[in-house]
Design a protein around this motif. Structure first.
Motif, PDB file in Angstrom:
ATOM      1  N   PHE A 152       0.629  -1.059  -0.067  1.00  0.00           N
ATOM      2  CA  PHE A 152       0.387  -0.387   0.011  1.00  0.00           C
ATOM      3  C   PHE A 152       0.620   1.035  -0.182  1.00  0.00           C
ATOM      4  N   CYS A 153       0.958   2.179  -0.707  1.00  0.00           N
ATOM      5  CA  CYS A 153       0.705   3.772  -1.119  1.00  0.00           C
ATOM      6  C   CYS A 153       0.013   3.947  -0.712  1.00  0.00           C
ATOM      7  N   HIS A 154       0.548   5.697  -0.707  1.00  0.00           N
ATOM      8  CA  HIS A 154       0.080   6.759   0.289  1.00  0.00           C
ATOM      9  C   HIS A 154      -0.525   7.471  -0.965  1.00  0.00           C
ATOM     10  N   GLY A 155      -0.294   7.212  -2.032  1.00  0.00           N
ATOM     11  CA  GLY A 155      -0.243   7.609  -3.078  1.00  0.00           C
ATOM     12  C   GLY A 155      -0.026   9.259  -3.701  1.00  0.00           C
ATOM     13  N   ASP A 156      -0.201  10.368  -2.999  1.00  0.00           N
ATOM     14  CA  ASP A 156      -0.025  11.691  -2.910  1.00  0.00           C
ATOM     15  C   ASP A 156       0.984  12.316  -2.409  1.00  0.00           C
ATOM     16  N   VAL A 157       2.077  11.827  -1.717  1.00  0.00           N
ATOM     17  CA  VAL A 157       3.151  12.337  -1.264  1.00  0.00           C
ATOM     18  C   VAL A 157       3.768  14.036  -2.026  1.00  0.00           C
ATOM     19  N   GLN A 158       3.240  14.777  -1.493  1.00  0.00           N
ATOM     20  CA  GLN A 158       3.591  16.527  -1.484  1.00  0.00           C
ATOM     21  C   GLN A 158       3.791  17.137  -0.379  1.00  0.00           C
ATOM     22  N   PRO A 159       3.767  18.337  -1.061  1.00  0.00           N
ATOM     23  CA  PRO A 159       4.221  19.218   0.659  1.00  0.00           C
ATOM     24  C   PRO A 159       2.729  19.759   0.805  1.00  0.00           C
ATOM     25  N   ASN A 160       1.913  19.749   0.562  1.00  0.00           N
ATOM     26  CA  ASN A 160       0.090  20.514   0.604  1.00  0.00           C
ATOM     27  C   ASN A 160      -0.033  19.386   1.898  1.00  0.00           C
ATOM     28  N   ASN A 161       0.638  17.766   1.825  1.00  0.00           N
ATOM     29  CA  ASN A 161       0.098  16.868   2.542  1.00  0.00           C
ATOM     30  C   ASN A 161       0.885  15.461   3.866  1.00  0.00           C
ATOM     31  N   TYR A 162       2.187  16.749   4.110  1.00  0.00           N
ATOM     32  CA  TYR A 162       2.754  16.410   4.728  1.00  0.00           C
ATOM     33  C   TYR A 162       3.467  17.719   6.007  1.00  0.00           C
TER      34      TYR A 162
END
Length: 300
Positions: A168-178
């Motif tokens: 399983f992957c997070h799928g949207d690892v980008q600066p708005n999501n961490y």
């Protein structure tokens, strides 16, 4: 904020929360419940991820009978953004957190509802949805037809032979999501999660970071991400090459989301305009050429 969801900020006394209301006909309730189960699976293992809030009936997903059809709402506790310290250390810690998520995902058993991050999602669906919008951009349409499937084939033929590269992957690892609490990241917005190759998450992060700096892959910040990841999980050379390929393919997934929103008259009005395509399809072309060079593909 409106995008792939409608997001509302809610305050109660001294606490803040975010209510995420899914768009109609994107996911069903079972798929969103699986997302919450995965988040709880990670939290139970001490990983720094967002906290969902239960409804009074102990469920986490509230079904809303909207005029356009059933939509689902989930409430999350606010994560504050308070970064301190060295940026390279923060990015190293982010890489480590992603590796921990991937390792933990292998013991997550409920993985039947979420869509697979596979050829259908990353190539077939984007190609079908983009074709009508690229008819007047013949050079882009030709580039898409010549590169998308070979990119996927090259990465799938390699990684499918390797053990423990899938989960399983997070799928949207980008600066708005961490966000960062000091030097330590907290990961949220698992809305795009699904089962796929772990290198995909790193590719998504690389794709998003290149929007701020096209040369980021050559710099210490990116090397810190890879170092942090390698400290927790083995990342072999084939997986590292795959990161560049997935960075390009992720842009096609983003464009397919935008095309769906345009078809349903949801999301930003500029989706799939020439301005929008110059930005996002242009990013795909740059990343595809980078993947061609870094992964020794010879498809362009």
């Amino acid at each position: 904020k409106s995008g792939l969801n409608d997001i509302y900020k809610i305050t109660a006394k001294n606490n803040s929360y975010f209510l995420r209301v899914s768009l109609f006909n994107v996911y069903n309730t079972i798929q969103i419940e699986e997302e919450i189960q995965f988040i709880q699976h990670l939290r139970a293992r001490g990983l720094s991820v967002v906290e969902p809030i239960q409804c009074k009936d102990k469920s986490y997903v509230l079904e809303l009978d909207a005029p356009e059809g059933m939509r689902q709402a989930v409430l999350f506790r606010e994560i504050e953004q308070s970064p301190t310290g060295d940026a390279n250390i923060r990015m190293k810690n982010l890489g480590s957190l992603l590796a921990q998520v991937h390792i933990s995902s292998r013991s997550f058993q409920n993985h039947s509802a979420r869509p697979l991050i596979n050829e259908t999602m990353l190539v077939e669906e984007p190609t079908r949805l983009l074709n009508p919008f690229l008819k007047h951009r013949t050079a882009d349409l030709d580039f898409l037809s010549k590169t998308a499937l070979p990119l996927w084939t090259s990465v799938d033929s390699t990684l499918s032979k390797l053990s423990e590269t899938l989960g399983f992957c997070h799928g949207d690892v980008q600066p708005n999501n961490y966000f960062y609490n000091g030097e330590y990241p907290v990961l949220f917005d698992f809305d795009c999660m699904g089962r796929g190759y772990f290198a995909y998450d790193l590719g998504v992060l690389l794709a998003n970071l290149t929007f701020m700096d096209n040369e980021i892959y050559q710099k210490d910040l990116w090397r810190s991400v890879i170092k942090g990841y390698r400290d927790i999980r083995i990342l072999n050379d084939d997986e590292e090459k795959a990161i560049y390929i997935f960075a390009a393919l992720h842009m096609l997934r983003v464009l397919s989301y935008h095309a769906k929103c345009r078809e349903q008259n949801q999301g930003a009005f500029y989706y799939m305009t020439d301005y929008h395509l110059d930005m996002f399809f242009g990013a795909y072309k740059r990343l595809a050429m980078l993947a061609n060079d870094q992964a020794d593909l010879n498809i362009i």
